[in-house]
Design a protein around this motif. Structure first.
Motif, PDB file in Angstrom:
ATOM      1  N   LYS A  25      11.012   0.382   0.124  1.00  0.00           N
ATOM      2  CA  LYS A  25      11.432  -0.310  -1.106  1.00  0.00           C
ATOM      3  C   LYS A  25      10.377  -1.300  -1.596  1.00  0.00           C
ATOM      4  N   ASP A  26       9.480  -1.736  -0.724  1.00  0.00           N
ATOM      5  CA  ASP A  26       8.498  -2.759  -1.091  1.00  0.00           C
ATOM      6  C   ASP A  26       7.065  -2.232  -1.160  1.00  0.00           C
ATOM      7  N   LEU A  27       6.873  -0.918  -1.037  1.00  0.00           N
ATOM      8  CA  LEU A  27       5.518  -0.388  -1.043  1.00  0.00           C
ATOM      9  C   LEU A  27       5.054  -0.239  -2.501  1.00  0.00           C
ATOM     10  N   SER A  28       4.141  -1.096  -2.916  1.00  0.00           N
ATOM     11  CA  SER A  28       3.781  -1.234  -4.323  1.00  0.00           C
ATOM     12  C   SER A  28       2.688  -0.261  -4.753  1.00  0.00           C
ATOM     13  N   ASP A  29       2.595  -0.066  -6.062  1.00  0.00           N
ATOM     14  CA  ASP A  29       1.497   0.731  -6.619  1.00  0.00           C
ATOM     15  C   ASP A  29       0.153   0.082  -6.311  1.00  0.00           C
ATOM     16  N   GLU A  30       0.128  -1.254  -6.290  1.00  0.00           N
ATOM     17  CA  GLU A  30      -1.104  -1.976  -5.961  1.00  0.00           C
ATOM     18  C   GLU A  30      -1.569  -1.629  -4.548  1.00  0.00           C
ATOM     19  N   LEU A  31      -0.618  -1.583  -3.601  1.00  0.00           N
ATOM     20  CA  LEU A  31      -0.974  -1.250  -2.221  1.00  0.00           C
ATOM     21  C   LEU A  31      -1.480   0.183  -2.122  1.00  0.00           C
ATOM     22  N   ILE A  32      -0.822   1.111  -2.812  1.00  0.00           N
ATOM     23  CA  ILE A  32      -1.257   2.511  -2.789  1.00  0.00           C
ATOM     24  C   ILE A  32      -2.678   2.634  -3.343  1.00  0.00           C
ATOM     25  N   GLU A  33      -2.963   1.897  -4.410  1.00  0.00           N
ATOM     26  CA  GLU A  33      -4.301   1.933  -5.005  1.00  0.00           C
ATOM     27  C   GLU A  33      -5.349   1.393  -4.034  1.00  0.00           C
ATOM     28  N   VAL A  34      -5.035   0.292  -3.359  1.00  0.00           N
ATOM     29  CA  VAL A  34      -5.966  -0.294  -2.381  1.00  0.00           C
ATOM     30  C   VAL A  34      -6.198   0.668  -1.228  1.00  0.00           C
ATOM     31  N   MET A  35      -5.141   1.299  -0.744  1.00  0.00           N
ATOM     32  CA  MET A  35      -5.292   2.269   0.341  1.00  0.00           C
ATOM     33  C   MET A  35      -6.177   3.444  -0.088  1.00  0.00           C
ATOM     34  N   GLY A  36      -5.993   3.898  -1.322  1.00  0.00           N
ATOM     35  CA  GLY A  36      -6.749   5.041  -1.801  1.00  0.00           C
ATOM     36  C   GLY A  36      -8.229   4.776  -1.949  1.00  0.00           C
ATOM     37  N   LEU A  51      10.983  10.427  -1.792  1.00  0.00           N
ATOM     38  CA  LEU A  51      10.142  11.589  -2.054  1.00  0.00           C
ATOM     39  C   LEU A  51       9.126  11.301  -3.159  1.00  0.00           C
ATOM     40  N   ALA A  52       9.531  10.546  -4.179  1.00  0.00           N
ATOM     41  CA  ALA A  52       8.594  10.181  -5.254  1.00  0.00           C
ATOM     42  C   ALA A  52       7.494   9.272  -4.715  1.00  0.00           C
ATOM     43  N   LEU A  53       7.858   8.376  -3.810  1.00  0.00           N
ATOM     44  CA  LEU A  53       6.868   7.485  -3.197  1.00  0.00           C
ATOM     45  C   LEU A  53       5.855   8.281  -2.376  1.00  0.00           C
ATOM     46  N   VAL A  54       6.339   9.250  -1.610  1.00  0.00           N
ATOM     47  CA  VAL A  54       5.441  10.105  -0.824  1.00  0.00           C
ATOM     48  C   VAL A  54       4.466  10.837  -1.746  1.00  0.00           C
ATOM     49  N   ASP A  55       4.957  11.329  -2.861  1.00  0.00           N
ATOM     50  CA  ASP A  55       4.076  12.022  -3.818  1.00  0.00           C
ATOM     51  C   ASP A  55       2.981  11.089  -4.332  1.00  0.00           C
ATOM     52  N   LYS A  56       3.342   9.844  -4.647  1.00  0.00           N
ATOM     53  CA  LYS A  56       2.363   8.859  -5.111  1.00  0.00           C
ATOM     54  C   LYS A  56       1.300   8.585  -4.049  1.00  0.00           C
ATOM     55  N   ILE A  57       1.774   8.408  -2.820  1.00  0.00           N
ATOM     56  CA  ILE A  57       0.850   8.098  -1.717  1.00  0.00           C
ATOM     57  C   ILE A  57      -0.125   9.248  -1.505  1.00  0.00           C
ATOM     58  N   ARG A  58       0.394  10.465  -1.518  1.00  0.00           N
ATOM     59  CA  ARG A  58      -0.465  11.628  -1.265  1.00  0.00           C
ATOM     60  C   ARG A  58      -1.409  11.902  -2.436  1.00  0.00           C
ATOM     61  N   ALA A  59      -1.028  11.512  -3.624  1.00  0.00           N
ATOM     62  CA  ALA A  59      -1.936  11.659  -4.767  1.00  0.00           C
ATOM     63  C   ALA A  59      -3.139  10.734  -4.611  1.00  0.00           C
ATOM     64  N   ALA A  60      -2.897   9.531  -4.080  1.00  0.00           N
ATOM     65  CA  ALA A  60      -3.978   8.558  -3.894  1.00  0.00           C
ATOM     66  C   ALA A  60      -4.749   8.787  -2.597  1.00  0.00           C
ATOM     67  N   CYS A  61      -4.052   9.268  -1.572  1.00  0.00           N
ATOM     68  CA  CYS A  61      -4.658   9.463  -0.241  1.00  0.00           C
ATOM     69  C   CYS A  61      -4.296  10.876   0.245  1.00  0.00           C
ATOM     70  N   PRO A  62      -4.990  11.915  -0.250  1.00  0.00           N
ATOM     71  CA  PRO A  62      -4.582  13.304   0.014  1.00  0.00           C
ATOM     72  C   PRO A  62      -4.492  13.687   1.488  1.00  0.00           C
ATOM     73  N   ASP A  63      -5.328  13.073   2.327  1.00  0.00           N
ATOM     74  CA  ASP A  63      -5.348  13.485   3.730  1.00  0.00           C
ATOM     75  C   ASP A  63      -4.577  12.524   4.636  1.00  0.00           C
ATOM     76  N   ILE A  64      -3.713  11.701   4.063  1.00  0.00           N
ATOM     77  CA  ILE A  64      -3.016  10.700   4.872  1.00  0.00           C
ATOM     78  C   ILE A  64      -2.032  11.362   5.834  1.00  0.00           C
ATOM     79  N   SER A  65      -1.902  10.767   7.006  1.00  0.00           N
ATOM     80  CA  SER A  65      -0.888  11.190   7.980  1.00  0.00           C
ATOM     81  C   SER A  65       0.328  10.294   7.815  1.00  0.00           C
ATOM     82  N   LEU A  66       1.471  10.909   7.602  1.00  0.00           N
ATOM     83  CA  LEU A  66       2.714  10.160   7.452  1.00  0.00           C
ATOM     84  C   LEU A  66       3.578  10.326   8.693  1.00  0.00           C
TER      85      LEU A  66
END
Length: 471
Positions: free
Chosen positions: A269-280, A314-329
């Motif tokens: 619930k708290d994983l932000s777009d800003e964090l996803i961008e930084v990770m990517g 599921l939408a969050l997972v899609d966002k994460i994988r778009a920014a970090c394609p090879d991430i391990s979840l």
């Protein structure tokens, strides 16, 4: 309380005890020993490093056997089984202490924050010397001094705290990687979870203190840090000058000499777009995210008070994988929560199929007294839970064995952690995505990041070979 003065006060007590123990050593010719046993999560493991640091600063020498002069259990209470295990071990220690009269036994951690546990210990486990909780581990030296001076059981439990005492000794398990607390406590109150009641409300460390600790660790040989919090994504909200977790990560990334950054745990619930961008965009944040699901059913998630739906996850997972394609979840899943129907369970299986996790920690729901879920009707029968658990585990393992093998035949960097326990001539390390790799090597490689050819995947780990570039 003046936190800086409190740290100085504790250091003075440590020095007093050390002088006292050195005097005893001159008289007996024998160094005092300690054994620290950790139950539970990585937060507890990090707390144990701090406890060990204090004990060694006092003058204790670490041993693995539980017949030491000082035995401390750092407890967990997430599931009832953890409590029962501690009681069993205490029963054994009573006999050991009878043969070792000078022995001291201490209990701390989450289990000690439950009033009924402390009452039981007071009545039935009188051989325990020191009992304290999660909020005042920095006081260990003071509690030992008080026990030695009084000769009676010391109980020091705080219901909550807003203080963080910095700059006391600690003893890292590994010289090349460290756990770093960035915050303590939790404000989420998931209906099944006792953590907010035993760890207290969220409180974040000041960024300058975190950065200084990491710089100090790096200068001491650390190449990888694990940032720890019950919900790292909500870091910084209660600071005088609020700072986002994403911004903190950027500050940490700028530290020279640091090679890898990990963190846990993230609440969806708290994983932000800003964090996803930084990770990517990061060069140092490891391509691994532990993102607890708990259930794939939106209906059950609501009863769990998780504050997201299946579709949100599921939408969050899609966002994460778009920014970090090879991430391990990786994830956590609870089976058999009250009201869970077969249809709810199939929703969980559907998420597992869609996300295709690298691994999942699967748990049978454990009723914890004091949580809202414990009083819920429609508890699921044990035989139904067992059947669902087995089916989920089979699904998770089947998918993970395929997902984890995707790097077979590639050359990837491995941080070497230790000599292999099972086979001489091998070392064991981890990829950035946290997958374990075994390959030929020796002790000189421990703590180094080396390229390894991933020859074959054996389900959840790889067998590799050191990679040497052709000249």
């Amino acid at each position: 309380m003046d936190f800086q003065n409190e740290a100085l006060r504790q250091k003075a007590i440590i020095a007093q005890l050390r002088e006292r123990f050195e005097k005893e050593y001159k008289e007996t010719g024998r160094k005092k020993t300690y054994c620290c046993v950790t139950f539970g999560c990585q937060m507890n493991a990090r707390d144990s490093e701090k406890l060990s640091g204090i004990l060694e600063a006092i003058g204790y020498t670490r041993v693995e056997e539980e017949d030491a002069d000082f035995v401390i259990y750092n407890t967990c209470t997430v599931r009832e089984h953890a409590n029962l295990k501690v009681y069993g071990r205490l029963g054994t220690l009573k006999k050991v202490k009878q043969e070792h009269p000078g022995m001291l036994i201490a209990l701390c951690g989450c289990m000690m924050q439950e009033p009924q546990v402390v009452e039981k210990l007071r009545k039935s486990y009188r051989h325990v010397d020191i009992i304290f909780g999660t909020h005042n581990i920095y006081k260990l030296a003071e509690l030992i001094r008080d026990r030695l001076d009084s000769g009676s059981m010391i109980v020091d439990i705080w219901k909550d705290t807003d203080q963080i005492v910095e700059d006391l000794p600690d003893h890292r398990k590994y010289p090349f990687k460290s756990g770093v607390n960035i915050m303590f406590g939790c404000n989420n109150f998931c209906s099944y979870c006792i953590v907010p009641y035993v760890r207290g409300r969220e409180r974040s460390r000041r960024p300058e203190d975190i950065l200084e600790e990491i710089r100090r660790d790096v200068s001491d040989g650390v190449v990888e840090v694990m940032l720890l919090g019950q919900n790292v994504n909500s870091y910084g909200k209660n600071l005088d000058e609020p700072m986002s977790f994403a911004r903190l990560l950027q500050e940490i990334e700028a530290i020279d000499g640091l090679e890898r950054i990990r963190f846990m745990t993230s609440h969806p619930k708290d994983l932000s777009d800003e964090l996803i961008e930084v990770m990517g965009s990061s060069k140092k944040i490891c391509p691994h995210l532990h993102l607890p699901l708990q259930s794939g059913s939106s209906r059950i998630l609501k009863k769990m008070n998780r504050k997201y739906t299946k579709e949100d996850y599921l939408a969050l997972v899609d966002k994460i994988r778009a920014a970090c394609p090879d991430i391990s979840l990786t994830t956590d899943i609870i089976v058999g929560f009250p009201w869970e129907t077969e249809e709810d369970f199939e929703e969980t299986m559907d998420v597992v199929e869609k996300v295709r996790f690298d691994s999942a920690f699967t748990f049978i729901y454990s009723k914890r007294n004091g949580t809202p879920a414990a009083a819920m009707p429609d508890q699921v029968p044990a035989d139904v839970i067992k059947d669902r658990f087995d089916r989920l585990l089979a699904k998770v393992q089947s998918i993970a064995s395929v997902v984890c093998a995707r790097h077979e035949g590639q050359v990837m960097d491995v941080l070497v952690e230790q000599l292999n326990h099972q086979e001489a001539g091998l070392v064991t390390g981890r990829l950035g995505n946290n997958t374990v790799v075994h390959f030929p090597g020796d002790a000189s490689m421990i703590g180094k990041i080396v390229p390894v050819y991933l020859k074959s995947c054996k389900g959840f780990y790889y067998i590799g070979e050191p990679y040497k570039k052709e000249v």
